[in-house]
Design an enzyme around this catalytic site. Structure first.
Site, PDB file in Angstrom:
ATOM      1  N   SER A   1      -0.597  -1.536   7.685  1.00  0.00           N
ATOM      2  CA  SER A   1      -0.851  -2.967   7.557  1.00  0.00           C
ATOM      3  C   SER A   1      -1.049  -3.614   8.926  1.00  0.00           C
ATOM      4  O   SER A   1      -0.582  -4.721   9.192  1.00  0.00           O
ATOM      5  CB  SER A   1       0.298  -3.651   6.809  1.00  0.00           C
ATOM      6  OG  SER A   1      -0.147  -4.800   6.141  1.00  0.00           O
TER       7      SER A   1
ATOM      8  N   LYS B   1      -5.083  -8.395   2.677  1.00  0.00           N
ATOM      9  CA  LYS B   1      -5.942  -7.421   3.361  1.00  0.00           C
ATOM     10  C   LYS B   1      -6.876  -6.709   2.390  1.00  0.00           C
ATOM     11  O   LYS B   1      -7.885  -6.137   2.802  1.00  0.00           O
ATOM     12  CB  LYS B   1      -5.088  -6.417   4.130  1.00  0.00           C
ATOM     13  CG  LYS B   1      -4.420  -7.000   5.384  1.00  0.00           C
ATOM     14  CD  LYS B   1      -3.623  -5.925   6.133  1.00  0.00           C
ATOM     15  CE  LYS B   1      -3.112  -6.413   7.478  1.00  0.00           C
ATOM     16  NZ  LYS B   1      -1.935  -7.291   7.378  1.00  0.00           N
TER      17      LYS B   1
ATOM     18  N   SER C   1       0.394  -9.406   3.248  1.00  0.00           N
ATOM     19  CA  SER C   1      -0.645  -8.422   3.588  1.00  0.00           C
ATOM     20  C   SER C   1      -1.457  -7.927   2.410  1.00  0.00           C
ATOM     21  O   SER C   1      -2.432  -7.198   2.605  1.00  0.00           O
ATOM     22  CB  SER C   1      -0.012  -7.225   4.306  1.00  0.00           C
ATOM     23  OG  SER C   1       0.282  -7.547   5.641  1.00  0.00           O
TER      24      SER C   1
END
Length: 382
Positions: free
Chosen positions: A150, A95, A92
């Site tokens: 997340s 991101k 993640s």
């Protein structure tokens, strides 16, 4: 290449999770950034394997991660690094690139009513914030879901607003190139594991540095607790999964991640005495909290070393709007010459891929789908 024992590589015993992460990093399609040379963007030393630190440095903390970088966010100096350009699954932390790409496009007050199609295509076991079809959200709400929990569901809704997942992925790839993140190959917008999706400690540090220049990005990544809309006009509380927020002196953000393949990944930023440092840690080989402990230790080291240690490279400046790149220096770039060398030298990834082929034959990587630990937060897959 000599025969490799089932759980060893270059004489070093590797954890099962490490083998899985390396396998995913090796599975990059031909023609992507994982070609036969390890990048030297930011300086020749950053393309080398192992730990790189300049003269005049205090002793580095003990680490067991495959790769890490400590850098000054303002000057761009890379104070020390280990395998800075090694390509590994990012989880993640990718991101951050999604936010660098999409966040500037929408006003935070803009509203969007979610439909079922917005949530289609998420991978099984994805981390979710709890976005539901039929509820109206502001862009501000959705970004809180991305950064604090997340949430892959929040990513998919924002991507749908941006014209769809495929369009967003293409824009993320273009943004990575603009930021000089040549180690990164985007396959999913949310960081969910896909074959060939890789980044590096160097590239993740670039994403964080770029993002922190945006006031909204900085706000979201530093928010510890927020209320999130629920059905019937109700709300529920979100708590940021970044464990350094509220526990590390001067912490700003930025983003953590976990998948079965990537292990734990984390980029943190902290400010002390007017100096902002970035630390990225990828794939500790043991210890769930190790990614945070190592990031904190590396930041502590960086604050002690900054101004005393010779940098081993720099964080590359983005490609200009005209498409030009800085001129390159054959040596470590200086503050006056924020240059980026062209990729050269042997690839650590290519050798790793060959080694892993032997491990696959022995069936070691069949363990890649093992159950995740049940500690709080460990269900997250990107």
């Amino acid at each position: 290449m000599p025969e490799i024992p089932p759980t060893k590589f270059n004489g070093r015993t590797l954890s099962r999770r490490t083998l899985v992460g390396l396998a995913a990093a090796a599975a990059v399609p031909a023609g992507t950034a994982a070609a036969a040379a390890r990048s030297t963007v930011g300086g020749e030393r950053l393309g080398r394997s192992g730990t790189q630190v300049g003269s005049g440095a205090p002793a580095l903390p003990s680490t067991n991660s495959l790769a890490w970088v400590v850098a000054d966010a303002d000057s761009g100096d890379v104070l020390a690094a280990r395998n800075a350009h090694q390509q590994l699954p990012p989880a993640s932390t990718l991101k951050m690139l999604f936010a660098d790409t999409v966040l500037p496009k929408f006003k935070k007050t803009q509203k969007h009513k979610v439909v079922a199609a917005d949530l289609a295509g998420m991978g099984g076991g994805s981390s979710l914030v709890g976005v539901e079809a039929g509820i109206m959200y502001t862009v501000h709400d959705l970004w809180l879901g991305v950064f604090l929990r997340s949430g892959n569901d929040a990513v998919h809704v924002l991507a749908a607003m941006n014209g769809g997942i495929d369009k967003t992925i293409e824009e993320m790839r273009a943004r990575a190139k603009q930021l000089r993140a040549d180690d990164t190959h985007v396959v999913s917008a949310d960081g969910y594991d896909h074959p060939g999706q890789v980044s590096s400690a160097y590239d993740l540090t670039l994403f964080a540095r770029a993002g922190l220049q945006n006031a909204d990005f900085r706000e979201y990544c530093s928010t510890r607790i927020a209320e999130f809309p629920a059905e019937g006009g109700k709300t529920f509380q979100l708590q940021n999964t970044n464990r350094l927020l509220g526990s590390y002196s001067g912490i700003i953000g930025v983003k953590n991640g976990y998948t079965t393949n990537a292990g734990n990944t984390f980029t943190g930023a902290a400010e002390r005495g007017g100096r902002t440092l970035l630390a990225t840690v990828m794939h500790p080989q043991y210890g769930y909290d190790e990614v945070y402990k190592e990031a904190a230790a590396l930041l502590d080291w960086g604050f002690e070393a900054a101004g005393e240690v010779d940098p081993v490279g720099v964080l590359a400046e983005p490609v200009s709007a005209a498409g030009s790149r800085p001129t390159a220096s054959a040596n470590v770039p200086t503050t006056e010459n924020r240059a980026s060398a062209t990729p050269s030298g042997p690839s650590g990834l290519a050798g790793t891929a060959a080694a892993l082929s032997a491990l696959v034959a022995g069936g070691v990587l069949a363990l890649r789908r093992r159950p995740q630990p049940k500690a709080v937060g460990r269900r997250r897959r990107a």
